[in-house]
Design a protein around this motif. Structure first.
Motif, PDB file in Angstrom:
ATOM      1  N   ARG A   1      49.351  -1.837  41.491  1.00 14.06           N
ATOM      2  CA  ARG A   1      50.081  -2.122  40.854  1.00 14.06           C
ATOM      3  C   ARG A   1      51.091  -1.604  40.576  1.00 14.06           C
ATOM      4  O   ARG A   1      51.293  -0.717  39.855  1.00 14.06           O
ATOM      5  CB  ARG A   1      49.899  -3.676  39.460  1.00 14.06           C
TER       6      ARG A   1
ATOM      7  N   HIS B   1      58.721  -3.252  31.773  1.00  9.02           N
ATOM      8  CA  HIS B   1      58.358  -2.861  32.078  1.00  9.02           C
ATOM      9  C   HIS B   1      58.371  -1.693  32.993  1.00  9.02           C
ATOM     10  O   HIS B   1      58.549  -0.671  33.137  1.00  9.02           O
ATOM     11  CB  HIS B   1      57.617  -3.602  32.882  1.00  9.02           C
TER      12      HIS B   1
ATOM     13  N   LYS C   1      48.308  -1.156  34.256  1.00 10.09           N
ATOM     14  CA  LYS C   1      48.396  -2.258  33.695  1.00 10.09           C
ATOM     15  C   LYS C   1      47.567  -1.515  32.272  1.00 10.09           C
ATOM     16  O   LYS C   1      47.661  -1.494  30.820  1.00 10.09           O
ATOM     17  CB  LYS C   1      46.945  -3.276  33.828  1.00 10.09           C
ATOM     18  N   GLU C   2      46.712  -0.484  32.169  1.00  5.98           N
ATOM     19  CA  GLU C   2      46.344   0.518  31.256  1.00  5.98           C
ATOM     20  C   GLU C   2      46.854   1.945  30.831  1.00  5.98           C
ATOM     21  O   GLU C   2      47.575   2.053  29.995  1.00  5.98           O
ATOM     22  CB  GLU C   2      44.945   1.299  31.991  1.00  5.98           C
TER      23      GLU C   2
END
Length: 205
Positions: free
Chosen positions: A97, A73, A39-40
């Motif tokens: 993730r 993504h 995410k980061e």
């Protein structure tokens, strides 16, 4: 090259706690460990583009808008592995993730094909991919008890959460990810199981 160990799963399954325990245990064993969160890293790599894509999905939910998110993504993961994963000096990279999470969050497109497209594009396959899961009602209650609550851009209801859990578990079996169930095991016991597998994997490399 660092061993890449990924942890994916629905919201509230205990993934973050497990990663923290595994990180601590590996450090105790003398490994050089780096913990990262997609995410980061994705925010740094694709930032405004991904944010806009999620806004589009919110206003126009469906196949086209979700396909745009999947493509962004995939492109972001290629950048992440070039700029972050490839340059790491750690023995073990713990990644919160990676592409298996498409099985949780992509609802309007063929998820198996989306995951395969990551692999075909050259997104790095983990040395170990852990699929962390539990019964949907258990993880839903856990998520709602957290300070940040569900914290999802795409899942809002229990039915959506239950559907994503079932989809994730099915695709975990399809792709051969290592399934970890958290409703009947303590985080410490699961940590021991994960660390033993990491030790075996890094010994065999």
């Amino acid at each position: 090259m660092s061993a890449l160990i990924t942890f994916d799963g629905p919201k509230g399954v205990g993934k973050t706690t497990l990663i923290r325990l595994v990180n601590e245990r590996l450090l105790q064993l003398g490994y050089v460990v780096e913990s990262l969160a997609e995410k980061e890293l994705m925010a740094d790599a694709m930032g405004a583009l991904v944010n806009q894509a999620y806004l589009d999905l919110k206003t126009r939910p469906g196949r086209a808008s979700e396909e745009s998110i999947a493509v962004l993504h995939r492109q972001g993961r290629l950048q992440i592995q070039e700029t972050c994963l490839g340059s790491s000096m750690a023995d073990v990279l713990l990644l919160d993730r990676w592409y298996p999470s498409d099985a949780v969050f992509r609802r309007h497109i063929d998820v198996a094909s989306t995951i395969q497209a990551n692999l075909d594009a050259g997104v790095r396959a983990p040395n170990l991919a852990f699929a962390v899961t539990c019964r949907a009602d258990v993880s839903w209650e856990r998520a709602l008890q957290r300070k940040r609550r569900l914290d999802s851009k795409v899942i809002e209801t229990f039915d959506e959460h239950a559907e994503s859990t079932a989809r994730f578990e099915s695709l975990a079996q399809h792709f051969g990810w290592y399934l970890l169930r958290t409703e009947h095991a303590t985080p410490e016991a699961l940590c021991g199981e994960v660390v033993a597998l990491i030790e075996r994997t890094t010994t065999l490399r």
